[in-house]
Design a protein around this motif. Structure first.
Motif, PDB file in Angstrom:
ATOM      1  N   ILE A1008      -3.635   0.418   2.478  1.00 32.17           N
ATOM      2  CA  ILE A1008      -3.142   0.507   3.533  1.00 32.17           C
ATOM      3  C   ILE A1008      -2.810   2.290   3.925  1.00 32.17           C
ATOM      4  N   GLY A1009      -3.381   2.986   5.318  1.00 28.79           N
ATOM      5  CA  GLY A1009      -3.394   3.740   5.646  1.00 28.79           C
ATOM      6  C   GLY A1009      -2.906   4.243   6.860  1.00 28.79           C
ATOM      7  N   ASP A1010      -1.983   5.002   7.390  1.00 29.78           N
ATOM      8  CA  ASP A1010      -1.338   5.196   8.648  1.00 29.78           C
ATOM      9  C   ASP A1010      -1.454   6.585   9.056  1.00 29.78           C
ATOM     10  N   ALA A1011      -0.939   6.782  10.805  1.00 30.95           N
ATOM     11  CA  ALA A1011      -1.442   7.921  11.105  1.00 30.95           C
ATOM     12  C   ALA A1011      -0.958   9.707  10.542  1.00 30.95           C
ATOM     13  N   ALA A1012       0.200   9.461   8.721  1.00 28.44           N
ATOM     14  CA  ALA A1012       0.611  10.036   7.692  1.00 28.44           C
ATOM     15  C   ALA A1012       0.045   9.951   6.930  1.00 28.44           C
ATOM     16  N   TYR A1013      -1.034   8.688   6.430  1.00 31.70           N
ATOM     17  CA  TYR A1013      -1.458   8.802   5.542  1.00 31.70           C
ATOM     18  C   TYR A1013      -3.013   8.222   5.710  1.00 31.70           C
ATOM     19  N   PRO A1014      -3.617   8.420   6.797  1.00 26.50           N
ATOM     20  CA  PRO A1014      -5.143   8.348   6.339  1.00 26.50           C
ATOM     21  C   PRO A1014      -5.955   8.270   5.471  1.00 26.50           C
ATOM     22  N   LEU A1015      -6.519   6.954   5.367  1.00 28.10           N
ATOM     23  CA  LEU A1015      -7.329   6.549   4.061  1.00 28.10           C
ATOM     24  C   LEU A1015      -8.279   7.588   3.387  1.00 28.10           C
ATOM     25  N   ALA A1016      -8.292   8.598   4.715  1.00 27.96           N
ATOM     26  CA  ALA A1016      -9.879   9.023   4.427  1.00 27.96           C
ATOM     27  C   ALA A1016      -9.474  10.841   3.824  1.00 27.96           C
ATOM     28  N   LYS A1017      -8.118  10.988   3.918  1.00 28.14           N
ATOM     29  CA  LYS A1017      -7.463  11.783   2.792  1.00 28.14           C
ATOM     30  C   LYS A1017      -6.992  11.343   1.854  1.00 28.14           C
ATOM     31  N   ASN A1018      -6.742   9.755   1.616  1.00 29.87           N
ATOM     32  CA  ASN A1018      -5.594   9.658   0.084  1.00 29.87           C
ATOM     33  C   ASN A1018      -6.896   8.468  -0.394  1.00 29.87           C
ATOM     34  N   LYS A1019      -7.997   8.885   0.046  1.00 27.22           N
ATOM     35  CA  LYS A1019      -8.330   8.136  -1.275  1.00 27.22           C
ATOM     36  C   LYS A1019      -8.336   7.395  -2.425  1.00 27.22           C
ATOM     37  N   ASP A1020      -7.440   8.490  -3.455  1.00 22.75           N
ATOM     38  CA  ASP A1020      -7.050   7.633  -4.653  1.00 22.75           C
ATOM     39  C   ASP A1020      -6.040   6.992  -4.937  1.00 22.75           C
ATOM     40  N   ALA A1021      -4.942   6.819  -3.537  1.00 26.37           N
ATOM     41  CA  ALA A1021      -3.949   6.327  -3.032  1.00 26.37           C
ATOM     42  C   ALA A1021      -4.347   5.060  -3.498  1.00 26.37           C
ATOM     43  N   ILE A1022      -4.161   4.120  -4.811  1.00 20.97           N
ATOM     44  CA  ILE A1022      -4.187   2.710  -4.493  1.00 20.97           C
ATOM     45  C   ILE A1022      -3.257   1.933  -4.644  1.00 20.97           C
ATOM     46  N   ILE A1023      -3.147   0.805  -4.091  1.00 19.88           N
ATOM     47  CA  ILE A1023      -1.922   0.795  -4.317  1.00 19.88           C
ATOM     48  C   ILE A1023      -2.082  -0.083  -5.636  1.00 19.88           C
ATOM     49  N   PRO A1024      -0.869  -0.314  -6.345  1.00 21.99           N
ATOM     50  CA  PRO A1024      -0.837  -0.902  -7.595  1.00 21.99           C
ATOM     51  C   PRO A1024      -1.301  -2.717  -7.742  1.00 21.99           C
ATOM     52  N   ARG A1025      -2.012  -2.789  -8.517  1.00 17.94           N
ATOM     53  CA  ARG A1025      -2.049  -4.552  -8.772  1.00 17.94           C
ATOM     54  C   ARG A1025      -0.925  -5.492  -8.744  1.00 17.94           C
ATOM     55  N   SER A1026       0.027  -4.939  -9.307  1.00 20.56           N
ATOM     56  CA  SER A1026       1.363  -5.677  -8.934  1.00 20.56           C
ATOM     57  C   SER A1026       2.411  -5.826  -7.723  1.00 20.56           C
ATOM     58  N   GLU A1027       1.717  -5.230  -6.913  1.00 20.72           N
ATOM     59  CA  GLU A1027       2.173  -4.600  -5.140  1.00 20.72           C
ATOM     60  C   GLU A1027       1.625  -4.949  -4.448  1.00 20.72           C
ATOM     61  N   ARG A1028       0.536  -5.643  -4.601  1.00 24.81           N
ATOM     62  CA  ARG A1028      -0.820  -6.125  -3.610  1.00 24.81           C
ATOM     63  C   ARG A1028      -0.779  -7.346  -2.736  1.00 24.81           C
ATOM     64  N   LEU A1029      -1.126  -7.526  -2.123  1.00 26.43           N
ATOM     65  CA  LEU A1029      -0.805  -8.965  -0.751  1.00 26.43           C
ATOM     66  C   LEU A1029      -1.748  -9.535  -1.295  1.00 26.43           C
ATOM     67  N   LEU A1030      -1.549 -11.216  -1.128  1.00 25.37           N
ATOM     68  CA  LEU A1030      -3.164 -11.399  -2.681  1.00 25.37           C
ATOM     69  C   LEU A1030      -2.463 -12.709  -1.459  1.00 25.37           C
ATOM     70  N   PHE A1031      -4.189 -13.012  -1.295  1.00 21.75           N
ATOM     71  CA  PHE A1031      -3.693 -14.748  -0.541  1.00 21.75           C
ATOM     72  C   PHE A1031      -5.484 -15.464  -0.512  1.00 21.75           C
ATOM     73  N   GLU A1032      -5.095 -16.461  -0.428  1.00 14.59           N
ATOM     74  CA  GLU A1032      -6.615 -17.265  -1.174  1.00 14.59           C
ATOM     75  C   GLU A1032      -6.357 -18.381   0.242  1.00 14.59           C
ATOM     76  N   GLN A1033      -7.482 -19.296  -0.048  1.00  9.65           N
ATOM     77  CA  GLN A1033      -7.933 -20.768   0.985  1.00  9.65           C
ATOM     78  C   GLN A1033      -8.677 -21.369   0.745  1.00  9.65           C
ATOM     79  N   GLN A1034      -9.272 -22.495   0.918  1.00  7.85           N
ATOM     80  CA  GLN A1034      -9.899 -23.438   0.383  1.00  7.85           C
ATOM     81  C   GLN A1034     -10.856 -23.691   1.969  1.00  7.85           C
ATOM     82  N   VAL A1035     -12.030 -23.260   1.415  1.00  6.76           N
ATOM     83  CA  VAL A1035     -13.551 -23.280   2.852  1.00  6.76           C
ATOM     84  C   VAL A1035     -14.077 -24.063   2.222  1.00  6.76           C
TER      85      VAL A1035
END
Length: 1309
Positions: A1008-1035
Motif C-alpha cells: 500500500i502506498g500513499d503520498a508519503a510512501y509512494p510505491l515507486a520509491k518503496n518497492k521493497d517495502a512489502i507488507i509481511p505475510r502475516s499482516e496482509r489483508l486476505l479475502f476470498e470468494q467462490q464464483v
C-alpha cells in the motif's frame, strides 16, 4: 485506297486504317471500352448457358453449340471490320481467334471429345447424359480387386489400355558374337602359391555354354630344347570350362565382392576395381567400376577364368548354347607371372642392431663415408625398382631400370629360325643388386624401397609380401613374426644415423674466473656438453685433479689434496655434469665419450678452485670520559676477508639480559662508539663477523667492563606538538599546571625551570629530584590565571649527583589556560523540539555548541538508556543526524581542550515516523473471518455478475494498492492470475472483484502506498505475510447448454426421435454448470408449423437427443431448439450463440431407382443409366455374378459402365446417408464379354535372331470363331516409352482356330 496515297501523307493514317466509326462520333478509347465490354458480356452469357447445359436436362442441348459457333464468328468478324486501334489484327490472327473460340465451344457443349490413356475424356458426356459426375463403372472381372467386396469400383478400364488386346513381340537382329580376353589390358600376377586371379572375358551377343583355353608354362619355347627342355619348364595344360563352372566362378566372385563392399562401407575405403597387380585382393573388387574401363553395353557381358598358377593363357574357343563358336578378338592370350618383390638383403639388415655412424673429427656435414646396401629382387626380368631416401625431412626419389641376370643367354639351334621358336615370358629369377649410398649429412638417412615392376608390367609395392627372411637372428625373427608392420619395415626400410661428435668444457669457470671454495663446504663445478646429439646420451667424462701444493709439501693427514683421475657419467635427460669439488686445486677434462661416438675437449678444459679464508678482525677498545666519569666506549676495527663486513657484539648492563647489536662496514677499517643512556655496570664484547663469503663466523675478540655514568639531561614528556616546534598542554582549572619531566643521568637532580609570561619571566629551581620521571606543579601567572591565555615553560639547566651542571636546549612547552567550559544543547523551545520523518529518512537535530572545536558529543535514546552513541562535531551550529524514532538525550560534551557540560533544560529532542498506510475491510461488508489463514470469506456469487467490496484506508491520500489475484485449483493450490495496482484518492474505496470465470478467487493486498510512501520509491517495502489483508470468494459457474456440432440429422418418415448412431457426436448437447439440469427443448415442424415442447431432467453434462415420445409424421425439415436450462446454483443461464442453439432434422421419404433403358442384354463396356428419386446422396446396392457391391451417387441420373461379363442385378437403394433403404427386385441384366487377342500369350517377348534366322510370332484369340484381327510392325527406338514409326499393317480374316502364327526375318516391334 492505294499505298501511294498513304505514303504521301505522313501526318494522318490512310483511310483504310482509320476506325470504321469516326472519332468525331465516338472517340477511340470509348470504342475500345464498348467492344471489350460487349465481349465480356458475351462470355458471361456463355458461362450461364454452360451451367444450364450441365445441370438442367432438355431435349435440344445441341442448340447451345450451334448458337455460340455463330455468335463467336460474328463477334470476331465485326471486331476486325471496326478497325479499332490496338484491337486491329491481321487476317491470320482473326482466323486463329475464331478457331480457338470454336474449340472452346466444342469442349463446353459436347461437340468435341478426346482420348487419353485409353479413356474418353470430355467436359460433358456427348451421349446425352445430363450429368457427367454420375458415370461410374463396375469392378473388373479378375485380379485382386474382385476378391475384396466393395473395392471393385475403385479400378476401371478407363485408366488402363484395352484389356482385350495384350502382349507384344519384339524381334531384334543380333550382330556377330565375339569374345575378348582381357579387354582392359590388365596385368596379372600371383603373390603366393595358394592365390588365384580372375581373368575377364568380354562377351558380345552371346551366352557362353563353354570355353577352352591352353596354359603354357613360363619359359616354354616351342621347337627348342626337345622334350628334356620342356620337362624342365613344365607341361602344357588344356582346360575346358562348362557353363556351370563359369556360373560358379561368377557366383563366387559376386559373393566375395559383396563381402568386400560390406566391409568397405564400415571402413569407407576406395574400391579401385582392377589394379595393375591383379592378385587375390584385386579379385574381390568389381571390374566394372574401373575408371579406365567403359561401361558395358546392353549386349555385352563379362565372364571370368580363375587361374592359380603362372603361365601364358591362350583362349582357344568359346561356344554358346547353340554350339555356335564365338569369334575371338586378337590378342587371345594373357601372361600370368609370380608377383615381383624386393627387400633388403638379410646380411644388410641385421649386421648391426642399431646402425649409427659418427662424424669424422673436424667434419661438420656428415660421416664422409660410403655404405653399400644389398637388395634382393625377385620377378620376371628385366625388372625396375623405385626407392627414395629421406635425410632431415627432405625426400629424394630414384629409379633403377633394366635389372637383368648377367648370365642370361638365349640358346638357339643353328638351323632354327626366329619364326619357328615361339617363347612365352621368361621364367622369374632371384637377383641381388648393390646400392651404394654416401653419408654426407648429419642426421638420420632413411632408405625405403617403394615398388618393383617386372617385364610384364606388374607393379607391386615393396613390403606387401610378409615373409620370414632367411639368416635373420632368432630373437628378431620371433619379434617380427608377432608384428607384421615391424616385419615389413625390416624388409623395406634401412636407416643409418650420423651423429655429431660431442664437445665438452667447463661452464662458468676458466683461467680468468676461478671458482671459490668455502671452508667445510663443496664447490659445484658444471661440465657442459656442446653440440651433443641426444641419441648419443649418456656421455662418459674423465676428469683429473691436481693439488696446488707439491706432493711433498702437502699437509700430513689431508687426503683430499692427493691427485686423482676419475670417470663420470651424465644423468638421464641432462647434458651437463655437476661435479662437487671439496679441495682447492686444478680440475682438468681429459676425455669424453658418448654411447656411440668419441668427443672433443673444448676450451676451457681446466677449472681452478680457490679456497676462501674465514673472516677475522683486529679490535682495539677506548674509554670515553667526561665530568661525571666514563660515559661510554669506542672500538677501532681492522677487518680481514671479503667486504662488506657485518660485526655482531653484545652489551650487558648489570644483571640484565645481554642485547645483541650489529654494524655493517663497507671497507676493511671501521669504528664503533657506544654511549648508554642509563648508568650502570656494562660489559661489551664482540661475538661474530660476516663477510661476502661467510655468515656469522665466531669472533674471539677482546671484551671490556665499564661503569658508565651518562651525562645529565631532561625533557618534557607526554605532550603534543605546539607551534614553532614547541610542545603544548591545556589547563582548564586551578592556579597551577602539572608538567611531566623525564630525566637521564645519575640522580638526584637539580632542575632549573623558566616560566615566561606575557609581561615577564621567572626562573624556578626544583632541587633534589630522585626519580627519572617527575611531575612538576608550576604556578600560572596571575594575569593569565584571571583572564585566561597562554604562557611558555622552558628547561634551563640540570645538575646530577656528581655536581656536573649541563645547560639544556630542548624545545619548550606552551600552556593554554581556559577559564570558560564548553557547553552543548538542542536548539529551539521545548515545544518545538519535535520532528516527524519517513521511515527511510534521517532527521537533522540542530545543536548549539560553545568552546573550541572539534567537539566530542555523547547521547542516547530514552527507550534504550544502556546504549550510548557518540558523534564528532566541527561547527558550533552543527546538526546531529539520527534515523530511528524516539526521545534523544544529550549526555556529555568536550571540545578540543576541556570537558564541558550539557544544558539540562535543552538536552532532549523527539523524533517520530510518519505511519505507513494500511487497509482493512469495511465493517459493513458481509464476510466470515477464517482464523486459520487470516482470510475473510465473502458470500458466493454467480459468474459474470459484478461485485465489489469496500476498503477503509489510513494514510495520506492518494493511495496506491498492489494486490495479488489468484485462482484455486482442485489440488488445494493456487495460481496467480494477475498482480494489478489501483489508485484511490479517498480513504474509503470500492474494490472490484473478478467474477469473469467460475473458480475460487483469492485476493491478497501486498503493498500500500500513499503520498508519503509512494510505491515507486518503496518497492521493497512489502507488507509481511502475516499482516496482509486476505479475502476470498467462490464464483459459481452459470449453466449453459449447446449442441456440440451443427450437422444435420436425417430420419425417415414415422421414425421416433431416438439416436441412430450412439458413437456419432451429431445431436449431442453439452451442458455446463452444477447438476442436476433442467433442459427445455422445442421441436418445430416447418411443413405443418406445429411446435412440440419437452422438458428433460439430466444428471450428466452431456446428453444425446433421445425423445421416444416424439414421432416424425411428415417429411421435410424440422428445427430442434434449446429454449432454456437451469442447474442447482439457480444462476441465470448463459445465452448460447445462435449457431449452437438449434439443429436441423431432415425427414425423408423412401428412395427409388428407375432405369432409362429397358434392355436386358448388354456388352462389357456399355453404360447403364438410372434415374434416382429421394434426397442425395444415394447408396445403390448391386450384385455381379453372385458377389455384392455398393456404390454411392451424389447426383441423379446415375450411370455405371459394365466391366465384366455375367449377371448384373440391382438389389437395393438408400438415401439420406444410407438410410431409408428400399429393396429392388425387378432390375436384372445379362452382360456379355468382348473378343480379345494376345501376342505372345499377353507378355512382352524380346527375341534376338541372327541374320538368316526367322522368329515365330504367336497370336492367341479369345472369343467365338471365325476371327478377324489387325497387327502392325513398327521400327525399334532407343527412347524409353516412345513407339517407333509404323512400318507395315496387316489384317487377317477368317481365322477359325484360337492360335495363329506368322514367321518374320525382319527386325521390328
Amino acid at each position: 485506297m492505294s499505298s501511294n496515297s498513304g505514303s504521301t501523307r505522313a501526318a494522318a493514317p490512310p483511310p483504310a486504317q482509320q476506325p470504321l466509326v469516326p472519332e468525331s462520333f465516338i472517340d477511340v478509347p470509348s470504342q475500345r471500352l464498348y467492344i471489350l465490354s460487349l465481349g465480356a458480356l458475351l462470355q458471361a452469357i456463355k458461362a450461364f448457358d454452360f451451367l444450364q447445359y450441365s445441370f438442367f436436362s432438355n431435349s435440344d442441348q445441341g442448340s447451345y453449340g450451334k448458337k455460340w459457333f455463330l455468335v463467336d464468328l460474328i463477334f470476331c468478324t465485326c471486331l476486325a471490320r471496326l478497325r479499332i486501334p490496338r484491337l486491329r489484327y491481321s487476317k491470320s490472327v482473326v482466323v486463329l481467334q475464331v478457331i480457338f473460340l470454336w474449340i472452346l465451344d466444342g469442349l463446353l457443349f459436347g461437340g468435341i471429345t478426346f482420348n487419353v490413356g485409353g479413356r474418353t475424356w470430355m467436359t460433358v458426356p456427348s451421349i446425352g447424359f445430363a450429368n457427367p459426375g454420375a458415370i461410374t463403372s463396375t469392378p473388373q472381372s479378375s485380379g485382386l480387386w474382385s476378391l475384396i467386396p466393395g473395392l471393385g469400383t475403385l479400378v476401371g478400364s478407363y485408366s488402363d489400355r484395352d484389356a482385350h488386346l495384350l502382349g507384344q513381340h519384339t524381334v531384334r537382329m543380333s550382330p556377330i558374337s565375339t569374345a575378348h580376353l582381357n579387354p582392359y589390358g590388365q596385368t596379372f600376377c600371383l603373390s603366393s602359391s595358394g592365390d588365384s586371379v580372375l581373368i575377364p572375358i568380354l562377351l558380345n551377343n552371346t551366352n557362353p555354354a563353354g570355353m577352352r583355353y591352353t596354359l603354357f608354362p613360363l619359359g616354354y619355347v616351342e621347337g627348342v630344347g626337345g622334350e628334356k627342355a620342356r620337362a624342365s619348364t613344365g607341361r602344357i595344360e588344356r582346360v575346358e570350362l562348362s557353363a556351370k563352372e563359369l556360373k560358379a566362378i561368377e557366383t563366387a566372385r559376386l559373393e566375395k565382392l559383396q563381402l568386400v563392399r560390406l566391409s568397405s562401407s564400415k571402413r569407407s575405403p576406395d574400391i579401385d576395381g582392377y589394379d595393375d597387380d591383379y592378385d587375390e585382393e584385386d579379385e574381390d573388387e568389381d571390374p566394372l567400376n574401373l575408371p579406365n574401363s567403359p561401361s558395358l553395353q546392353r549386349t555385352q557381358s563379362l565372364a571370368h577364368i580363375r587361374l592359380n598358377k603362372p603361365g601364358k593363357l591362350q583362349l582357344d574357343h568359346v561356344f554358346d548354347s547353340s554350339n555356335v563358336e564365338t569369334r575371338l578378338v586378337y590378342p587371345s592370350e594373357v601372361t600370368v607371372v609370380p608377383c615381383p618383390r624386393a627387400h633388403f638383403a638379410v646380411d644388410s639388415v641385421f649386421t648391426r642392431r642399431e646402425d649409427v655412424r659418427c662424424a669424422i673429427p673436424g667434419m661438420t656435414n656428415g660421416a664422409g663415408e660410403e655404405v653399400v646396401l644389398d637388395i634382393d629382387v625377385f620377378g620376371v626380368p628385366p625388372l625396375s625398382l623405385r626407392w627414395y631416401k629421406e635425410v632431415g625431412g627432405r625426400r629424394e626419389s630414384f629409379m633403377v631400370e633394366g635389372i637383368e641376370d648377367s648370365e642370361h643367354v638365349r640358346h638357339r639351334t643353328p638351323g632354327e629360325s626366329s619364326i619357328s621358336a615361339v617363347s612365352t615370358s621368361r621364367a622369374p629369377a632371384n637377383l641381388r643388386i648393390p646400392l651404394a649410398v654416401s653419408l654426407d649429412a648429419l642426421g638420420t638417412h632413411s632408405y625405403i624401397l617403394e615398388s618393383v615392376t617386372d617385364s610384364v608390367g606388374n607393379v607391386v609395392h615393396a613390403g606387401t609380401e610378409v615373409q620370414v627372411l632367411d639368416g635373420a637372428p632368432e630373437d628378431l625373427l620371433h619379434k617380427a613374426s608377432g608384428n607384421e608392420d615391424q616385419n615389413v619395415r625390416l624388409k623395406t626400410h634401412r636407416s643409418i644415423t650420423v651423429l655429431r661428435r660431442p664437445g665438452v668444457s667447463f661452464k662458468h669457470c676458466g683461467p680468468g674466473s676461478p671458482t671459490s671454495l668455502l671452508v667445510g663446504a663443496d664447490a659445484p663445478l658444471t661440465v657442459s656438453t656442446i653440440g651433443a646429439d641426444e641419441l648419443d646420451a649418456p656421455w662418459d667424462i674423465d676428469i683429473s685433479y691436481q693439488s696446488p701444493l707439491a706432493e711433498d709439501e702437502s699437509p700430513v693427514g689431508i687426503k683430499r689434496n692427493r691427485p686423482w683421475s676419475k670417470g663420470f657419467q651424465t644423468e638421464k635427460g641432462k647434458k651437463d655434469l655437476i661435479l662437487h669439488a671439496s679441495a682447492p686445486g686444478e680440475y682438468h677434462v681429459t676425455r669424453i665419450k658418448g654411447r656411440y661416438c668419441e668427443g672433443d675437449i673444448l676450451s676451457p678444459d681446466t677449472c681452478k678452485v680457490i679456497e676462501r679464508p674465514l673472516p677475522v678482525a683486529e679490535i682495539e677498545w677506548k674509554r670515553i670520559y667526561e665530568c661525571s666519569g666514563d660515559i661510554g666506549v669506542s672500538a677501532s676495527l681492522v677487518l680481514h676477508g671479503t667486504p662488506p663486513f657485518q660485526v655482531y657484539y653484545h652489551m650487558q648492563r648489570d644483571n640484565e639480559p645481554s642485547r645483541e647489536l650489529s654494524k655493517t662496514f663497507a671497507s676493511s677499517r671501521g669504528e664503533i662508539t657506544i654511549q648508554p643512556e642509563r648508568s650502570g655496570h656494562y660489559v661489551f664484547r664482540f661475538t661474530q663477523i660476516s663477510d661476502a663469503n661467510y655468515k656469522k663466523v665466531n669472533l674471539k675478540g677482546p671484551s671490556i667492563d665499564q661503569v658508565v655514568h651518562p651525562p645529565a639531561s631532561a625533557e618534557f614528556s607526554n605532550s603534543v606538538p605546539g607551534g614553532r616546534g614547541k610542545k603544548k598542554i591545556n589547563s582548564c582549572s586551578g592556579s597551577q599546571v602539572d608538567v611531566d619531566i623525564d630525566l637521564r643521568g645519575t640522580g638526584p637532580w637539580n632542575l632549573a625551570v623558566q616560566i615566561v609570561g606575557p609581561k615577564g619571566s621567572e626562573i624556578m629551581q626544583v632541587p633534589n629530584i630522585t626519580t627519572s620521571s617527575k611531575t612538576l606543579q608550576l604556578p600560572i601567572p596571575k594575569a593569565i590565571d584571571r583572564d585566561g591565555g597562554s604562557f611558555e615553560i622552558d628547561l634551563v639547566s640540570v645538575e646530577d649527583a656528581y655536581g656536573c651542571k649541563r645547560a639544556l636546549s630542548v624545545p619548550g612547552l606552551v600552556v593554554n589556560v581556559r577559564r570558560v567550559q564548553p557547553t552543548a544543547r538542542f536548539y529551539g523551545k521545548q515545544s518545538q523540539r519535535h520532528v516527524t520523518i519517513l521511515e527511510n529518512e534521517e532527521a537533522r537535530l540542530p545543536l548549539r555548541l560553545t568552546g573550541d572545536g572539534p567537539w566530542q558529543l555523547r547521547y542516547r535514546r530514552a527507550d534504550h538508556p544502556d546504549k550510548v552513541y557518540g558523534a564528532t562535531l566541527s561547527s558550533p551550529n552543527d546538526e546531529l543526524l539520527v534515523g530511528k524514532k524516539g526521545l534523544y538525550e544529550l549526555l556529555e560534551v568536550a571540545d578540543s581542550q576541556c570537558p564541558g557540560s550539557v544544558v539540562v533544560n535543552d538536552a532532549t529532542y523527539r523524533v517520530d515516523h510518519v505511519p505507513r498506510p494500511s487497509a482493512r475491510l469495511s465493517p459493513e461488508i458481509q464476510s466470515t473471518f477464517e482464523s486459520f489463514n487470516g482470510s475473510h470469506i465473502l458470500p458466493p456469487i454467480c459468474e459474470g455478475v459484478n461485485d465489489n467490496v469496500d476498503l477503509e484506508l489510513t494514510g495520506r491520500p492518494p493511495f496506491q494498492i498492489m494486490y495479488n489475484v489468484a485462482r484455486g485449483n482442485d489440488l488445494g493450490g493456487t495460481k496467480i492470475l494477475d498482480q494489478p495496482t489501483f489508485s484511490s484518492i479517498q480513504s474509503r474505496t470500492s474494490f472490484q472483484l473478478h467474477t469473469s470465470e467460475a473458480a475460487r478467487i483469492y485476493y491478497e493486498v501486498k503493498q500500500i502506498g500513499d503520498a508519503a510512501y509512494p510505491l515507486a520509491k518503496n518497492k521493497d517495502a512489502i507488507i509481511p505475510r502475516s499482516e496482509r489483508l486476505l479475502f476470498e470468494q467462490q464464483v459459481l459457474r452459470r449453466p449453459s447448454a449447446r449442441f456440440k456440432n451443427r450437422n444435420r440429422i436425417s430420419y425417415c418418415l414415422s421414425d421416433t426421435l431416438h439416436p441412430r448412431d450412439s458413437s456419432s457426436p451429431d445431436g449431442m448437447i453439452v451442458l455446463e454448470g452444477s447438476p442436476p439440469f433442467s433442459l427445455d427443448l422445442s421441436i418445430r415442424n416447418l411443413a405443418t408449423s406445429e411446435v412440440h415442447t419437452e422438458t428433460v431432467i439430466l444428471q450428466d453434462s452431456a446428453w444425446k437427443l433421445d425423445i421416444p415420445s416424439y414421432t416424425f409424421h411428415s417429411i421435410g425439415p424440422h428445427l430442434i431448439t434449446i429454449e432454456s436450462v437451469q442447474d442447482s446454483s439457480r444462476c441465470e443461464q448463459v445465452v448460447p450463440g445462435p449457431s449452437h442453439q438449434s439443429i436441423w432434422v431432415d425427414v425423408a421419404e423412401t428412395a427409388a431407382i428407375i432405369p432409362f433403358d429397358r434392355r436386358e442384354d448388354f456388352c462389357v463396356g456399355d453404360a447403364f443409366q438410372f434415374q434416382l428419386e429421394g434426397t442425395p446422396p444415394w447408396t445403390i446396392g448391386y450384385r455381379i455374378n453372385g458377389r455384392s457391391y455398393t456404390q454411392e451417387a451424389k447426383i441423379s441420373p446415375f450411370t455405371i459402365v459394365q466391366q465384366q461379363p455375367g449377371e448384373f442385378v440391382v438389389t437395393s437403394i438408400a438415401h439420406q446417408q444410407k438410410m431409408c433403404k428400399t429393396a429392388v427386385t425387378d432390375l436384372r441384366y445379362n452382360v456379355h464379354t468382348l473378343p480379345s487377342a494376345r501376342v505372345g500369350h499377353g507378355k512382352r517377348i524380346i527375341q534376338d535372331i541372327h541374320e538368316g534366322d526367322q522368329a515365330e510370332i504367336l497370336f492367341t484369340l479369345i472369343g467365338e470363331p471365325p476371327f478377324t484381327f489387325t497387327y502392325q510392325r513398327a521400327e525399334l527406338t532407343s527412347k524409353k516409352g516412345m513407339q517407333g514409326k509404323v512400318l507395315e499393317t496387316h489384317t487377317v480374316s477368317g481365322v477359325t482356330t484360337k492360335e495363329y502364327s506368322i514367321f518374320s526375318a525382319l527386325e521390328g516391334f
